[in-house]
Design a protein around this motif. Sequence first.
Motif, PDB file in Angstrom:
ATOM      1  N   GLN A 252      -2.956   4.133  -6.135  1.00  0.00           N
ATOM      2  CA  GLN A 252      -1.719   3.388  -6.015  1.00  0.00           C
ATOM      3  C   GLN A 252      -0.505   4.299  -5.849  1.00  0.00           C
ATOM      4  N   TYR A 253      -0.688   5.582  -6.223  1.00  0.00           N
ATOM      5  CA  TYR A 253       0.461   6.502  -6.247  1.00  0.00           C
ATOM      6  C   TYR A 253       0.208   7.741  -5.399  1.00  0.00           C
TER       7      TYR A 253
ATOM      8  N   GLU B 272       5.023   5.403  -5.036  1.00  0.00           N
ATOM      9  CA  GLU B 272       3.889   4.510  -4.734  1.00  0.00           C
ATOM     10  C   GLU B 272       3.379   4.754  -3.320  1.00  0.00           C
TER      11      GLU B 272
ATOM     12  N   LYS C 206      -1.886  -0.666  -2.022  1.00  0.00           N
ATOM     13  CA  LYS C 206      -2.796  -0.392  -3.147  1.00  0.00           C
ATOM     14  C   LYS C 206      -4.210  -0.263  -2.593  1.00  0.00           C
TER      15      LYS C 206
END
Length: 386
Positions: free
Chosen positions: A266-267, A283, A287
């Motif tokens: 996600q990051y 971010e 995702k």
Amino acid sequence: AGIGLGAFAVVQLRDNPKAQQAVDEIYEAAKDFGAAVADGYREREEELNKPAKRPTTPKKWMKTAEIKRRWLEFFEKKNHTVVPSASLVSQDPTLMFTVAGMVPFIPYMTGLLPAPYERATSVQKCVRTLDIEEVGKTTRHGTFFQMNGNFSFGDYFKKEAISFAWELLTNSVEDGGYGFDKDKLWVTVYKDDEESIQYWLEQTDIPKERIQKRGMADNYWSTGQRGPAGPCSEIYFDRGPAYGIEGGPEADEDRYIEIWNLVFMQYERADGGTKDHFEILGELPKKNIDTGMGLERVAFLLQGVENIYEIDQVKPLIDLVSQLSNKEYGANEQDDVRMRVIADHIRSSLMLMSDGVTPSNEGRGYVLRRLLRRSVRALRLLGIDK
Ligand code: SER
């Protein structure tokens, strides 16, 4: 016998007080004797009930190739595109080797390239030499291994990743699964990730007591440099008390073997930092899901052998070394370690060479040269010098 004799005495000497006393004594003795026999049985039973020295699950033997086939079939049915393994020589200029199943997909996660599919699955050949000194000594360290992965690029996330994993691991062998005993599976989650705990409890039947929270060093995955990163949830198999102390993966990672890592990518992380502290830059555009199941680890558990070197795809190398050295595998621990080192390193070397790496003094070539040198050394120590 005592009770029988006593009964006989009762019948014969019913009215004689002395005889009655003798009968009572015989009864007492018989009772003691009976208790001693019962104790003996209990001890024997305890002995027999001690944990077996072999893995207890599962009962059916499954070939490594079959574990791979089932993986691809399962995820294909869940609408994943089957992607062939990429080369061990990573396309990513910042990575020497393909060190994980996700490496070929990094550009899709960072948004550098548009993903050609929303869901993908692969069985990726990987090389990692960071733990080279552990090879042969532990049950689970290999410089070459295959990683089964399922990936989502902006499509499904935690909920589905968790339920897919549970379904495939615990479905019966007859139903296309791996047939793992639910009661022997444990899960770890990143310490702040309450959402994943919720999904584990809602989507599966794992009890809360077998979910453990861990910090960044264990449950936050990245390749160790700038790129995709995220909290992860790992699934472990409990090999039983013969292999270590109680207390879940937090207590003992030899008894509780990690088999599958679900990363919630996600990051984006920065370069630098340490394993338990690195900078998060922000971010990712979407995702993503990146999971990795260690094929050799699952194979050793499903084949009821003691380590990844004894599975059907690796053991023939040990057998060959045993034959060449005239030394029996299993007779001497030091020789066994050498045989396992040779099996692991020769396998990695062959896989590297088949992807075009040649021995040299630097970079990938140096790693190959080191693997070959270590193999030759171990062969010599086993008495093989030709
Ligand atoms: N990238 C994670 C790992 O290598 C999951 O695939 O463990």
